[in-house]
Design a protein around this motif. Structure first.
Motif, short mmCIF file in Angstrom:
data_model
loop_
_atom_site.label_atom_id
_atom_site.label_comp_id
_atom_site.label_asym_id
_atom_site.label_seq_id
_atom_site.Cartn_x
_atom_site.Cartn_y
_atom_site.Cartn_z
N THR A 343 25.52 31.11 -17.21
CA THR A 343 26.68 32.02 -17.07
C THR A 343 27.78 31.39 -16.22
O THR A 343 28.18 31.93 -15.18
CB THR A 343 26.24 33.35 -16.45
OG1 THR A 343 25.62 33.07 -15.15
CG2 THR A 343 25.28 34.10 -17.35
N PRO A 344 28.35 30.25 -16.64
CA PRO A 344 29.44 29.66 -15.87
C PRO A 344 30.72 30.48 -16.01
O PRO A 344 30.88 31.24 -16.98
CB PRO A 344 29.61 28.27 -16.49
CG PRO A 344 29.12 28.42 -17.88
CD PRO A 344 28.01 29.43 -17.82
N PHE A 345 31.63 30.33 -15.05
CA PHE A 345 32.92 31.01 -15.17
C PHE A 345 33.99 30.29 -14.35
O PHE A 345 33.70 29.67 -13.33
CB PHE A 345 32.82 32.49 -14.75
CG PHE A 345 32.41 32.73 -13.33
CD1 PHE A 345 33.35 32.93 -12.32
CD2 PHE A 345 31.05 32.77 -12.99
CE1 PHE A 345 32.95 33.18 -11.00
CE2 PHE A 345 30.65 33.01 -11.68
CZ PHE A 345 31.60 33.21 -10.68
N LEU A 346 35.21 30.38 -14.84
CA LEU A 346 36.39 29.89 -14.12
C LEU A 346 36.77 30.94 -13.10
O LEU A 346 36.90 32.12 -13.42
CB LEU A 346 37.53 29.64 -15.11
CG LEU A 346 38.89 29.25 -14.54
CD1 LEU A 346 38.83 27.89 -13.85
CD2 LEU A 346 39.95 29.24 -15.65
N ASP A 347 36.96 30.51 -11.84
CA ASP A 347 37.18 31.45 -10.74
C ASP A 347 38.44 31.03 -9.98
O ASP A 347 38.49 29.93 -9.42
CB ASP A 347 35.96 31.41 -9.82
CG ASP A 347 35.88 32.60 -8.87
OD1 ASP A 347 36.60 33.58 -9.10
OD2 ASP A 347 35.09 32.52 -7.90
N ILE A 348 39.45 31.91 -9.98
CA ILE A 348 40.74 31.59 -9.37
C ILE A 348 40.98 32.53 -8.19
O ILE A 348 40.92 33.75 -8.35
CB ILE A 348 41.88 31.71 -10.40
CG1 ILE A 348 41.62 30.75 -11.57
CG2 ILE A 348 43.22 31.40 -9.75
CD1 ILE A 348 42.60 30.91 -12.73
N TYR A 349 41.25 31.95 -7.03
CA TYR A 349 41.45 32.73 -5.81
C TYR A 349 42.94 32.97 -5.57
O TYR A 349 43.75 32.05 -5.63
CB TYR A 349 40.86 31.99 -4.60
CG TYR A 349 39.39 32.20 -4.40
CD1 TYR A 349 38.89 32.66 -3.19
CD2 TYR A 349 38.48 31.95 -5.42
CE1 TYR A 349 37.53 32.84 -2.99
CE2 TYR A 349 37.12 32.13 -5.24
CZ TYR A 349 36.65 32.58 -4.02
OH TYR A 349 35.30 32.77 -3.82
N ILE A 350 43.25 34.24 -5.25
CA ILE A 350 44.63 34.65 -4.96
C ILE A 350 44.62 35.38 -3.62
O ILE A 350 44.14 36.51 -3.53
CB ILE A 350 45.18 35.57 -6.06
CG1 ILE A 350 44.98 34.93 -7.43
CG2 ILE A 350 46.64 35.92 -5.79
CD1 ILE A 350 45.11 35.91 -8.58
N PRO A 351 45.14 34.76 -2.55
CA PRO A 351 45.14 35.44 -1.24
C PRO A 351 46.01 36.70 -1.25
O PRO A 351 47.17 36.65 -1.69
CB PRO A 351 45.72 34.38 -0.30
CG PRO A 351 45.58 33.09 -1.01
CD PRO A 351 45.69 33.41 -2.47
N VAL A 352 45.44 37.81 -0.80
CA VAL A 352 46.18 39.06 -0.64
C VAL A 352 45.83 39.63 0.73
O VAL A 352 44.92 39.13 1.41
CB VAL A 352 45.84 40.08 -1.75
CG1 VAL A 352 46.27 39.56 -3.11
CG2 VAL A 352 44.34 40.39 -1.76
N SER A 353 46.53 40.64 1.14
CA SER A 353 46.22 41.24 2.43
C SER A 353 44.80 41.79 2.42
O SER A 353 44.40 42.50 1.51
CB SER A 353 47.21 42.37 2.74
OG SER A 353 47.17 43.35 1.72
N GLY A 354 44.04 41.42 3.43
CA GLY A 354 42.67 41.91 3.54
C GLY A 354 41.66 41.00 2.87
O GLY A 354 40.46 41.32 2.85
N GLY A 355 42.08 39.88 2.27
CA GLY A 355 41.09 39.00 1.64
C GLY A 355 41.66 38.27 0.45
O GLY A 355 42.87 38.08 0.32
N ASP A 356 40.78 37.90 -0.47
CA ASP A 356 41.18 37.17 -1.67
C ASP A 356 40.91 38.02 -2.90
O ASP A 356 39.81 38.56 -3.07
CB ASP A 356 40.39 35.86 -1.81
CG ASP A 356 40.85 34.79 -0.86
OD1 ASP A 356 42.08 34.59 -0.76
OD2 ASP A 356 39.99 34.15 -0.22
N ALA A 357 41.92 38.11 -3.77
CA ALA A 357 41.67 38.63 -5.12
C ALA A 357 41.17 37.46 -5.96
O ALA A 357 41.53 36.30 -5.71
CB ALA A 357 42.95 39.20 -5.70
#
Length: 442
Positions: A343-357
């Motif tokens: 179950t691989p997946f592409l994972d993209i982090y987007i910093p938002v207030s309170g953590g990462d989306a």
């Protein structure tokens, strides 16, 4: 007995008087006709005449130490203490006229009195010299001047040999063109092969900052790399020490601008950019050596330099900039996770207030063999995954998802270690070999 001793004494005295008399008319000849200061001035005048004599000046290939390659330096001296210094360093950005003098401490010295290209090249590997740049003159003739750096100590002392420059070597613009061709542009393939009779025998890589080339070839069934100096010339380049690739000797190459390749027609050798790797890439056991991979970026400080290609860095940073402009948030990290599972997946982090989306794109991948036995990995977006049904391939993510989920797949190449337990990996799109992206595993 006493009379005998007196007689002997008188005889010795007589001999001494005779010797003294015989010497009174002779003077001791001096070893030199001139004092040491006078002889020094004469020698300096001879050196000045030699330095200023050639119409085209003097040319040599300077390196400050064993860790730096060779840079062409062209100097034209006059007898009034001025010298024009031109070089192949930074495309001639530091060409200038400065002053010089001849001095003496233990040896006659050639002293450059202000900052010039010698300072800049000397400082490439964290050396430092803010004062005058000084060479000892070891020898000088009409055809050759041999200098020794006075700034070096220990075993690694630079000897800089000058010869009379040819008329064809005076215009360094053609040398700069050779350097540009060696360096290549951002759209060139990351694969550069050395061909003998149109068959790849090695790969070629050039570092324009250090002026070293890396020649990689297969010997006794394994990859072997040699890092060697080369000299950029007005027509191409040459290796000051020939390189032996399994019996094929690499010496010099001429640039063919029409074909955008370097050639040695006599030896049937060519160096060219190619869309396919000429040799087996350093293998990486994808999916087994690490469970996750992450794109490595320069500003994260993990390595001395980012080895992603210029083309990829431009694309990736352009996408991040557009994303921030259009969405109002930035992209911080890009992973492909769970590559050691089903179950691989592409994972993209987007910093938002309170953590990462996080934007998640489930996928699958396959491995297959390409030309020369190199592995190719192909990632496929899983359109039926529950995670993907709601999110979809949002337009703002399309540049990176199109890049990852391309039909051609990627060549896989193990690169330098990140540390004792982690690797870095290059993924190179099969259909666009200018776009190498460097990842690290964990």
């Amino acid at each position: 007995m006493k009379k005998i001793f007196n007689l002997i004494g008188k005889i010795n005295l007589l001999i001494l008087l005779i010797l003294a008399a015989s010497c009174t008319d002779n003077e001791v000849e001096p070893l030199f006709d001139q004092s040491i200061n006078e002889r020094t001035e004469v020698l300096k005048e001879e050196y000045l005449d030699l330095l200023a004599a050639p119409d085209n000046g003097w040319i040599g290939y300077y390196s400050p130490n064993e860790d730096t390659g060779l840079f062409t330096v062209l100097m034209n001296f006059d007898e009034n203490g001025d010298v024009s210094v031109k070089s192949g360093y930074r495309g001639g950005a530091e060409n200038k006229n400065i002053t010089y003098r001849l001095d003496k401490t233990l040896k006659i010295e050639l002293v450059f009195e202000s900052h010039t290209v010698f300072h800049s090249i000397f400082e490439i590997n964290n050396n430092n010299n803010k004062g005058e740049f000084v060479f000892n003159i070891l020898s000088a003739t009409e055809d050759e001047i041999i200098l020794e750096s006075k700034l070096d100590f220990g075993d690694d002392v630079t000897v800089f040999t000058l010869r009379r420059a040819l008329e064809s070597e005076v215009d360094l613009e053609t040398l700069y063109k050779s350097l540009d061709a060696l360096t290549g542009g951002p759209t060139e393939s990351v694969f550069r092969n050395i061909l003998l009779n149109d068959k790849a025998i090695a790969t070629f890589d050039f570092n324009p900052n250090t002026r070293f080339a890396t020649i990689t070839y297969i010997k006794n069934g394994s990859l072997q790399s040699e890092v060697v100096r080369l000299i950029v010339t007005n027509t191409g380049f040459n290796f000051p020490t020939p390189v032996d690739v399994n019996g094929t000797i690499l010496t010099s190459f001429t640039y063919n601008e029409l074909e955008n390749e370097f050639q040695n027609e006599t030896e049937k050798l060519r160096i060219l950019y190619d869309d396919i790797p000429g040799l087996l890439l350093n293998p990486y056991d994808f999916g087994n050596e690490g469970g996750n991979i992450r794109i490595l970026r320069t500003n994260e400080g993990f390595l001395s330099r980012d080895r992603s290609s210029t083309a990829f860095v431009s694309f990736f940073e352009g996408w991040r900039s557009d994303f921030a402009t259009n969405i109002g948030f930035s992209i911080s990290r890009v992973y492909i996770r769970n590559i050691n599972t089903a179950t691989p997946f592409l994972d993209i982090y987007i910093p938002v207030s309170g953590g990462d989306a996080r934007a998640r794109f489930d996928c699958t991948y396959t491995l297959e063999q390409g030309i020369v036995g190199n592995n190719i990995v192909k990632f496929t977006f899983n359109e039926t995954s529950p995670n993907n049904l709601d999110f979809g391939l949002a337009p703002s993510f399309a540049p990176i998802t199109d890049f990852i989920f391309r039909d051609s797949g990627f060549y896989i190449q193990k690169m330098e270690p990140l540390n004792a337990s982690q690797n870095t990996i290059g993924l190179i799109p099969v259909d666009d070999t200018s776009m190498l992206v460097q990842w690290y595993d964990f």
